[in-house]
Design a protein around this motif. Structure first.
Motif, PDB file in Angstrom:
ATOM      1  N   ARG A  44       0.787  -1.186   0.129  1.00 41.65           N
ATOM      2  CA  ARG A  44       0.012   0.125   0.012  1.00 41.65           C
ATOM      3  C   ARG A  44       0.619   1.465  -0.010  1.00 41.65           C
ATOM      4  NH1 ARG A  44      -3.713  -2.422   4.697  1.00 41.65           N
ATOM      5  NH2 ARG A  44      -1.676  -2.844   5.015  1.00 41.65           N
ATOM      6  N   VAL A  45       2.081   1.123   0.208  1.00 46.48           N
ATOM      7  CA  VAL A  45       2.821   2.336   0.149  1.00 46.48           C
ATOM      8  C   VAL A  45       3.600   2.466  -1.344  1.00 46.48           C
ATOM      9  CG1 VAL A  45       5.090   3.352   1.287  1.00 46.48           C
ATOM     10  CG2 VAL A  45       3.441   2.027   2.578  1.00 46.48           C
ATOM     11  N   ASP A  46       3.187   3.363  -1.820  1.00 45.06           N
ATOM     12  CA  ASP A  46       3.692   3.614  -3.337  1.00 45.06           C
ATOM     13  C   ASP A  46       4.874   4.412  -3.099  1.00 45.06           C
ATOM     14  OD1 ASP A  46       1.507   2.656  -4.588  1.00 45.06           O
ATOM     15  OD2 ASP A  46       0.506   4.619  -4.897  1.00 45.06           O
ATOM     16  N   ARG A  47       4.812   5.404  -2.497  1.00 41.30           N
ATOM     17  CA  ARG A  47       6.069   6.287  -2.520  1.00 41.30           C
ATOM     18  C   ARG A  47       6.137   6.738  -1.132  1.00 41.30           C
ATOM     19  NH1 ARG A  47       5.219   9.776  -7.191  1.00 41.30           N
ATOM     20  NH2 ARG A  47       6.741   8.157  -8.275  1.00 41.30           N
ATOM     21  N   ALA A  48       7.446   6.753  -0.251  1.00 49.64           N
ATOM     22  CA  ALA A  48       7.636   7.065   1.040  1.00 49.64           C
ATOM     23  C   ALA A  48       8.544   7.785   1.228  1.00 49.64           C
ATOM     24  CB  ALA A  48       7.278   5.814   2.046  1.00 49.64           C
ATOM     25  N   LEU A  49       8.368   9.030   2.047  1.00 49.05           N
ATOM     26  CA  LEU A  49       9.519   9.983   2.480  1.00 49.05           C
ATOM     27  C   LEU A  49       9.656   9.553   3.866  1.00 49.05           C
ATOM     28  CD1 LEU A  49      11.323  12.365   1.687  1.00 49.05           C
ATOM     29  CD2 LEU A  49       9.326  13.954   2.149  1.00 49.05           C
ATOM     30  N   VAL A  50      11.047   9.146   4.222  1.00 47.13           N
ATOM     31  CA  VAL A  50      11.174   8.934   5.581  1.00 47.13           C
ATOM     32  C   VAL A  50      12.081  10.051   6.068  1.00 47.13           C
ATOM     33  CG1 VAL A  50      12.417   6.899   7.146  1.00 47.13           C
ATOM     34  CG2 VAL A  50      10.909   6.453   5.180  1.00 47.13           C
ATOM     35  N   PHE A  51      11.512  10.547   7.462  1.00 42.71           N
ATOM     36  CA  PHE A  51      12.472  11.653   7.886  1.00 42.71           C
ATOM     37  C   PHE A  51      13.446  10.994   9.292  1.00 42.71           C
ATOM     38  CE2 PHE A  51       9.297  14.135   5.862  1.00 42.71           C
ATOM     39  CZ  PHE A  51      10.135  15.272   5.476  1.00 42.71           C
ATOM     40  N   THR A  52      14.545  11.585   9.144  1.00 37.69           N
ATOM     41  CA  THR A  52      15.390  11.186  10.363  1.00 37.69           C
ATOM     42  C   THR A  52      16.152  12.285  10.999  1.00 37.69           C
ATOM     43  OG1 THR A  52      17.543  10.855   9.034  1.00 37.69           O
ATOM     44  CG2 THR A  52      16.016   8.865   9.314  1.00 37.69           C
ATOM     45  N   ARG A  53      16.614  12.303  12.274  1.00 38.67           N
ATOM     46  CA  ARG A  53      16.975  13.368  12.890  1.00 38.67           C
ATOM     47  C   ARG A  53      18.291  13.902  12.490  1.00 38.67           C
ATOM     48  NH1 ARG A  53      16.556  11.023  17.865  1.00 38.67           N
ATOM     49  NH2 ARG A  53      18.816  10.699  17.785  1.00 38.67           N
ATOM     50  N   THR A  54      19.222  13.008  11.958  1.00 36.56           N
ATOM     51  CA  THR A  54      20.482  13.303  11.448  1.00 36.56           C
ATOM     52  C   THR A  54      20.989  12.801  10.225  1.00 36.56           C
ATOM     53  OG1 THR A  54      21.542  11.443  12.609  1.00 36.56           O
ATOM     54  CG2 THR A  54      21.418  13.358  14.055  1.00 36.56           C
ATOM     55  N   ASN A  55      21.908  13.356   9.571  1.00 26.71           N
ATOM     56  CA  ASN A  55      22.530  12.753   8.175  1.00 26.71           C
ATOM     57  C   ASN A  55      22.912  11.352   8.591  1.00 26.71           C
ATOM     58  OD1 ASN A  55      22.479  15.622   7.649  1.00 26.71           O
ATOM     59  ND2 ASN A  55      24.502  15.837   7.722  1.00 26.71           N
ATOM     60  N   HIS A  56      23.694  11.390   9.538  1.00 29.87           N
ATOM     61  CA  HIS A  56      23.971   9.801   9.757  1.00 29.87           C
ATOM     62  C   HIS A  56      22.888   8.625   9.798  1.00 29.87           C
ATOM     63  CE1 HIS A  56      26.749   6.677  11.176  1.00 29.87           C
ATOM     64  NE2 HIS A  56      26.210   6.581  12.356  1.00 29.87           N
ATOM     65  N   ARG A  57      21.985   9.301  10.860  1.00 37.12           N
ATOM     66  CA  ARG A  57      20.693   8.372  10.721  1.00 37.12           C
ATOM     67  C   ARG A  57      20.198   8.105   9.435  1.00 37.12           C
ATOM     68  NH1 ARG A  57      19.028   6.933  15.863  1.00 37.12           N
ATOM     69  NH2 ARG A  57      16.829   7.056  15.490  1.00 37.12           N
ATOM     70  N   ALA A  58      20.094   9.204   8.520  1.00 40.03           N
ATOM     71  CA  ALA A  58      19.457   8.928   7.135  1.00 40.03           C
ATOM     72  C   ALA A  58      20.057   7.932   6.518  1.00 40.03           C
ATOM     73  CB  ALA A  58      19.640  10.249   6.538  1.00 40.03           C
ATOM     74  N   ASN A  59      21.399   7.997   6.267  1.00 39.81           N
ATOM     75  CA  ASN A  59      22.278   7.055   5.524  1.00 39.81           C
ATOM     76  C   ASN A  59      22.071   5.734   6.241  1.00 39.81           C
ATOM     77  OD1 ASN A  59      23.737   8.694   4.159  1.00 39.81           O
ATOM     78  ND2 ASN A  59      25.377   9.009   5.305  1.00 39.81           N
ATOM     79  N   ARG A  60      21.853   5.422   7.640  1.00 39.97           N
ATOM     80  CA  ARG A  60      21.825   4.157   8.238  1.00 39.97           C
ATOM     81  C   ARG A  60      20.431   3.458   7.884  1.00 39.97           C
ATOM     82  NH1 ARG A  60      23.537   4.469  13.740  1.00 39.97           N
ATOM     83  NH2 ARG A  60      21.767   3.288  14.314  1.00 39.97           N
ATOM     84  N   VAL A  61      19.543   4.270   7.924  1.00 37.71           N
ATOM     85  CA  VAL A  61      18.035   3.716   7.601  1.00 37.71           C
ATOM     86  C   VAL A  61      18.043   3.472   6.133  1.00 37.71           C
ATOM     87  CG1 VAL A  61      15.635   4.398   7.403  1.00 37.71           C
ATOM     88  CG2 VAL A  61      17.123   5.222   9.441  1.00 37.71           C
ATOM     89  N   ALA A  62      18.863   4.272   5.258  1.00 36.44           N
ATOM     90  CA  ALA A  62      18.500   3.775   3.707  1.00 36.44           C
ATOM     91  C   ALA A  62      19.227   2.588   3.583  1.00 36.44           C
ATOM     92  CB  ALA A  62      19.145   5.111   2.977  1.00 36.44           C
ATOM     93  N   GLN A  63      20.506   2.284   4.389  1.00 36.33           N
ATOM     94  CA  GLN A  63      21.210   1.200   4.040  1.00 36.33           C
ATOM     95  C   GLN A  63      20.437  -0.009   4.753  1.00 36.33           C
ATOM     96  OE1 GLN A  63      24.674   2.092   6.146  1.00 36.33           O
ATOM     97  NE2 GLN A  63      25.533   3.471   4.521  1.00 36.33           N
ATOM     98  N   LEU A  64      19.904   0.049   5.910  1.00 36.89           N
ATOM     99  CA  LEU A  64      18.976  -1.054   6.152  1.00 36.89           C
ATOM    100  C   LEU A  64      17.770  -1.430   5.542  1.00 36.89           C
ATOM    101  CD1 LEU A  64      16.331  -1.018   8.595  1.00 36.89           C
ATOM    102  CD2 LEU A  64      17.699   0.204   9.880  1.00 36.89           C
ATOM    103  N   LEU A  65      17.057  -0.453   4.861  1.00 41.75           N
ATOM    104  CA  LEU A  65      16.272  -0.704   4.011  1.00 41.75           C
ATOM    105  C   LEU A  65      16.787  -1.747   2.776  1.00 41.75           C
ATOM    106  CD1 LEU A  65      14.303   2.424   4.112  1.00 41.75           C
ATOM    107  CD2 LEU A  65      13.349   0.334   5.214  1.00 41.75           C
TER     108      LEU A  65
END
Ligand code: AMP
Length: 414
Positions: free
Chosen positions: A243-264
């Motif tokens: 059901r998720v077509d296009r998701a924008l995910v927000f993180t608090r820091t640059n580092h966490r953004a990278n980590r979340v993208a990697q884990l996905l």
């Protein structure tokens, strides 16, 4: 209200239809007839309200009504905007809206070589969209002249101020012909911006849309209470749901953004991250993939996400809750743009409960609780009301006796 009633010419109405717009947004209804009538305009509106078309359509019509040969380096309309990304988007809008008019447009911004921009200027143009620094550079070198400017647009004036562009804006203004039509847009109107507007505009019409603290009614908001360690698991399940077509995910820091993208990515979900340290090229690539659907998940920080305009974001997910409650409203406004509906899901751990309460205070309501720390309920992505008992479920107690977490370095006001 329809576009036909606003006084726009047929080639523009056709272009708008081809864009798939069925009805004008409130700011378009309010602004377009005044701009067509030649009035100066003060628009209090943020990105996402349709403001680009609110100034772009009548601006193109004004130019088309007085045909003139496009001259090298001498635009008849000048749009100043604070970021490269907004500049590119606005220029693309001129391409889209002006496709049946034969007017020429170009865009210039810093951070890239200037040769291609010089060439575009030399080729002749009607409409120039620019960021202030590069514009002044090119003007100083004689590649662009402001003496033919009939229409001037200052976009996102409050961000110009935030980013320290005000001196540059003033320098551009000094060079503009006195006789011109000016349109001024800002999401907020602090006194400094009101004063600037007064120096630019003559007897402006004021047009204002939705105050910032009110998220669109159409956005379905839910919060999931999770353990700090549980976020990783939940996010992968959430965004891989069909059901998720296009998701924008927000993180608090640059580092966490990278980590979340990697884990996905590791979990088999195509994702890209953008943040303050992303190079311009990588950022463009990530946005393109997000737009064309090859990367359906984009992970971003607040700063990186400003000005992103991608249609069809079905879900905004707050991997981290923002410590500034207004950021929440900005974030979730990325879904449900221009009439569409969307969903905003926030993962909240113990330490973030104080942030959640601040957000609820700002928006004036409680956000429905969609899950507890045990797992991801099946109906979390289901539109419509949640099970009654879950809705009422009390939030877990905040850690540290309810005090704000010191981890984030306390609370900042924008
Ligand atoms: P803006 O506030 O100009 O950044 O526009 C936000 C988004 O709304 C862009 O993706 C536009 O293409 C879209 N948009 C603008 N006007 C309309 C409209 N009347 N109907 C549907 N979408 C629109």
């Amino acid at each position: 209200m329809s576009f036909d009633a606003l006084g726009l010419a047929e080639p523009l109405l056709r272009a708008v239809r081809e864009q798939g717009y069925t009805a004008p947004t409130p700011i378009q209804v309010d602004a377009i007839p005044h701009v067509l009538a030649g009035r100066d305009l003060l628009g209090v509106a943020q990105t996402g309200t349709g403001k680009t078309a609110a100034f772009g359509l009548p601006l193109l019509q004004q130019l088309a009504a007085k045909p003139a040969k496009a001259r090298p380096g001498r635009p008849r309309a000048l749009v100043l905007t604070p970021t490269r990304e907004l500049a590119i988007q606005i220029d693309q809008s001129f391409a889209d809206y002006g496709r049946h008019l034969g007017l020429r447009h170009a865009v210039i911004f810093g951070g890239v070589g200037q040769a291609a921009q010089e060439k575009a200027l030399r080729a002749g143009l009607d409409v120039l969209t620019a960021t202030p620094g590069r514009l002044l550079d090119l003007q100083g070198q004689g590649f662009v002249h402001f003496d033919a400017v009939e229409l001037f647009v200052l976009d996102e004036a409050d961000r110009m101020l935030d980013l320290g562009f005000l001196p540059d804006v003033r320098r551009v203004l000094q060079h503009l012909p006195k006789q011109r039509q000016s349109l001024f847009f800002s999401a907020t109107m602090p006194p400094s911006i009101t004063a600037l507007a007064a120096t630019i505009l003559t007897e402006p019409v004021r047009v204002e849309v939705v105050p910032e603290s009110t998220p669109a009614e159409r956005i379905l908001q839910r919060v999931l209470f999770v353990d700090p360690d549980g976020k990783k698991e939940v996010i992968a399940k959430l965004v891989s749901d069909p059901r998720v077509d296009r998701a924008l995910v927000f993180t608090r820091t640059n580092h966490r953004a990278n980590r979340v993208a990697q884990l996905l990515e590791r979990a088999g979900v195509k994702a890209a991250a953008i943040h303050g340290n992303t190079s311009q090229n990588a950022r463009q690539r990530a946005l393109e993939g997000f737009r064309d659907g090859t990367t359906p998940v984009l992970v971003a920080t607040d700063i990186a996400a400003r000005g992103i305009d991608v249609e069809g974001i079905s879900h905004v997910v707050n991997f981290d809750l923002p410590n500034v409650p207004e950021s929440y409203v900005h974030r979730i406004g990325r879904t449900a743009r221009a009439g569409a509906s969307g969903m905003a899901l926030s993962l909240c751990d113990r330490e973030e409960i104080a942030f959640l309460r601040d957000i609820e205070k700002l928006i004036g309501k409680r956000i429905d609780v969609a899950g507890d720390r045990i797992g991801l309920p099946d109906d979390v992505l289901q539109p419509g009301p949640l099970g009654a008992e879950r809705r009422q479920q009390a939030a877990p107690k905040a850690g540290g006796g309810g005090k704000r977490s010191g981890r984030r370095g306390g609370r900042r006001r924008p």
